[in-house]
Design an enzyme around this catalytic site. Structure first.
Site, short mmCIF file in Angstrom:
data_model
loop_
_atom_site.label_atom_id
_atom_site.label_comp_id
_atom_site.label_asym_id
_atom_site.label_seq_id
_atom_site.Cartn_x
_atom_site.Cartn_y
_atom_site.Cartn_z
N LYS A 199 -5.93 -25.77 22.53
CA LYS A 199 -6.85 -25.49 21.43
C LYS A 199 -8.27 -25.91 21.79
O LYS A 199 -9.23 -25.15 21.60
CB LYS A 199 -6.40 -26.24 20.17
CG LYS A 199 -7.44 -26.25 19.06
CD LYS A 199 -6.99 -27.02 17.85
CE LYS A 199 -7.31 -28.48 17.85
NZ LYS A 199 -8.70 -28.86 17.56
N ARG B 37 -3.42 -26.22 12.33
CA ARG B 37 -4.71 -26.07 13.02
C ARG B 37 -4.54 -26.29 14.52
O ARG B 37 -5.36 -25.82 15.30
CB ARG B 37 -5.72 -27.10 12.49
CG ARG B 37 -6.16 -26.84 11.07
CD ARG B 37 -7.31 -27.76 10.70
NE ARG B 37 -8.19 -27.91 11.85
CZ ARG B 37 -8.75 -29.05 12.23
NH1 ARG B 37 -8.53 -30.15 11.55
NH2 ARG B 37 -9.51 -29.11 13.29
C1 UD1 Z 1 -13.46 -33.33 20.64
C2 UD1 Z 1 -12.09 -32.75 20.36
C3 UD1 Z 1 -11.26 -33.73 19.54
C4 UD1 Z 1 -11.21 -35.09 20.24
C5 UD1 Z 1 -12.61 -35.57 20.57
C6 UD1 Z 1 -12.62 -36.85 21.40
C7 UD1 Z 1 -12.51 -30.37 20.30
C8 UD1 Z 1 -12.58 -29.13 19.49
N1 UD1 Z 1 -12.25 -31.50 19.63
O1 UD1 Z 1 -14.11 -33.51 19.39
O2 UD1 Z 1 -9.94 -33.20 19.42
O3 UD1 Z 1 -10.58 -36.03 19.38
O4 UD1 Z 1 -13.33 -34.56 21.33
O5 UD1 Z 1 -11.90 -36.67 22.57
O6 UD1 Z 1 -12.63 -30.34 21.50
N2 UD1 Z 1 -20.71 -38.46 18.34
C9 UD1 Z 1 -21.95 -38.82 17.87
N3 UD1 Z 1 -22.98 -37.92 17.99
C10 UD1 Z 1 -22.81 -36.68 18.53
C11 UD1 Z 1 -21.53 -36.33 19.00
C12 UD1 Z 1 -20.50 -37.24 18.90
O7 UD1 Z 1 -22.15 -39.92 17.36
O8 UD1 Z 1 -23.78 -35.91 18.60
C13 UD1 Z 1 -19.57 -39.42 18.24
C14 UD1 Z 1 -18.48 -38.94 17.30
O9 UD1 Z 1 -18.76 -39.29 15.97
C15 UD1 Z 1 -17.26 -39.64 17.85
C16 UD1 Z 1 -17.53 -39.68 19.36
O10 UD1 Z 1 -18.95 -39.51 19.51
O11 UD1 Z 1 -17.19 -40.95 17.35
C17 UD1 Z 1 -16.81 -38.64 20.18
O12 UD1 Z 1 -17.06 -37.36 19.63
P1 UD1 Z 1 -16.96 -36.02 20.49
O13 UD1 Z 1 -16.53 -36.36 21.87
O14 UD1 Z 1 -18.22 -35.26 20.32
O15 UD1 Z 1 -15.77 -35.27 19.77
P2 UD1 Z 1 -15.69 -33.75 19.33
O16 UD1 Z 1 -16.35 -32.89 20.35
O17 UD1 Z 1 -16.08 -33.62 17.91
#
Ligand code: UD1
Length: 419
Positions: free
Chosen positions: A22, A399
């Site tokens: 996914k 999902r």
């Molecule tokens: C992706 C995955 C999700 C997984 C996560 C961590 C997809 C569709 N989803 O989510 O299944 O659990 O990676 O491996 O691929 N953060 C910030 N600012 C930002 C971006 C992120 O503070 O601009 C923080 C988030 O709140 C979180 C952490 O960084 O605490 C990791 O987030 P991120 O790696 O971006 O996760 P997703 O891409 O949302």
């Protein structure tokens, strides 16, 4: 609303075919916006989030065809709307991934802010900061991110992300492929799904160096073309089934799996007492003992994935011994704990660490799925609990898991969808 009814039925035995990932499929579909050619994706899992992405792309004018089995064709030549509306974005945070490609190709994009979700605040500040560094003007208005590139093009630059973010890396990587000049992305996530995206972008004509490392160097090109790409196997789905067998015992072969993308998870299962064997595209698990409790700390890839934390907690709940699980990625990802405790588990939480005292048995109960992976942990617990378990709100599960009841039923689980 659909529910799952599960009655423990002993060990699991047989074979399961793993679906495409996914978390790779969603960004790959968004990459279809980057070109006017046709992106042919194979091994796509037919999941609610994939359907949402299909609707999102179609709403933007892209032509999207699917065989509804495992293939998608996305043609971006007809895109005529650069707005991703709230109705779709609110159901799936990954919708933010249309921002980078749309802005890079059309010079403007408007995407509803995904907002918080159950497992944490999950801001997108790093996505926006990176795009601004590439020259985008961004305002937040009426709940939307409104972005534009002054003379229609993003400009390559050096961007250091303050934290490792999967979605942030993907959005900026896609945006950089069509930017003018060279972009250097530092502190990138290195999850296998990002490698998969980069490999597909390279097939589309992108110039990317450093794939699989923390620094990606992207030389922008004026346009990308279509290509054919097969989505990597889902390491989280595979890990979930392995945890199920670690809990119930038995012998299961996973086909179309990618063991190289899940080494830490396989090591942990071995520590729990499982005999694991693997080839290039298969994994077998043989579990003939009560699992041994193991400690683990979640971190970014290549460390232990947050998306497997809840499933290992379910196994630890019935394992021999005491264990600790520490979550470092999301601030509120222990919502499965009260539900597991309702089934007789002995788990307490202090800050971002859960202390688990393994119990001899769990008992079936009515429980509530709170998020995608939490739902999976409840299934694992239900497979070994005495009596019947009914899991409510399984739309979370739909999902991210394709045909989970058929796949588990095929290896001997008594699991049925009820309304
Ligand atoms: C992706 C995955 C999700 C997984 C996560 C961590 C997809 C569709 N989803 O989510 O299944 O659990 O990676 O491996 O691929 N953060 C910030 N600012 C930002 C971006 C992120 O503070 O601009 C923080 C988030 O709140 C979180 C952490 O960084 O605490 C990791 O987030 P991120 O790696 O971006 O996760 P997703 O891409 O949302």
């Amino acid at each position: 609303m659909d529910k799952l009814k599960i009655v423990a039925n002993g060990a699991l035995n047989g074979e399961i075919v793993i679906s495409g990932a996914k978390n790779a499929a969603l960004p790959l579909m968004c990459a279809g916006l980057l070109s006017s050619g046709t992106l042919r994706l194979k091994n796509v899992p037919m999941l609610a989030d994939v359907k949402t992405t299909q609707k999102l792309l179609q709403g933007m004018g892209a032509r999207v065809l699917t065989d509804n089995i495992s293939e998608f064709e996305i043609n971006g030549s007809t895109v005529n709307n650069t707005c991703a509306p709230y109705d779709l974005v609110r159901t799936m945070r990954a919708s933010i991934l249309v921002l980078g490609p749309t802005l890079a190709r059309f010079g403007k994009a408007q995407v509803s802010l995904p907002g918080g979700c159950a497992i944490g605040a999950r801001p997108v500040d790093q996505h926006l900061k990176g795009l601004e560094a590439m020259g985008a003007e961004i305002v937040i208005e009426h709940g939307y991110v409104k972005a534009s590139a002054p003379d229609g093009k993003l400009k390559g630059t050096r961007i250091h992300m303050d934290m490792v973010t999967v979605g942030g890396t993907e959005n900026l990587l896609m945006a950089a492929t069509l930017a003018e000049g060279t972009t250097i992305l530092e502190n990138c996530a290195v999850e296998p799904e990002i490698v998969d995206l980069a490999e597909c972008l390279i097939k589309m004509g992108a110039k990317i160096q450093g794939v699989g490392t923390r620094t990606l160097t992207i030389e922008g090109v004026s346009e990308l073309h279509g290509c054919e790409h097969s989505v990597i196997p889902d390491r989280i789905e595979a890990g979930t089934f392995l945890c199920a067998v670690a809990a119930t015992g038995g012998k299961v072969l996973l086909r179309n799996a990618a063991p190289k993308t899940m080494e830490v998870v396989l090591d942990k299962l071995v520590q729990m007492g499982a005999v694991i064997e693997a080839g290039s595209d298969w994994i077998s698990i043989d579990m003939q003992q009560r699992p041994k409790a193991i400690d683990l700390t979640v971190d970014v890839h290549p460390d232990f994935p947050t998306d497997m934390q809840a499933q290992f907690m379910a196994v630890n709940a019935i394992a021999e011994g005491e264990s600790q699980i520490t979550e470092t990625i999301f601030e509120n990802r222990f919502m499965h704990v009260p539900e597991l405790n309702r089934m007789g588990a002995n788990i307490s939480v202090k800050g971002n660490t859960a202390m688990i005292v393994g119990v001899d048995k769990l008992s079936g109960a009515n429980v509530m799925a709170t998020d995608l992976r939490a739902s999976a942990s409840l299934i694992i617990a239900a497979l070994v609990a005495e009596g019947e378990t009914v899991i409510n709100r399984i739309y979370h599960l739909d999902r991210g898991y394709e045909n989970i009841e058929a796949k588990l039923g095929g290896v001997g689980a008594k699991i049925e969808r009820i309304r």
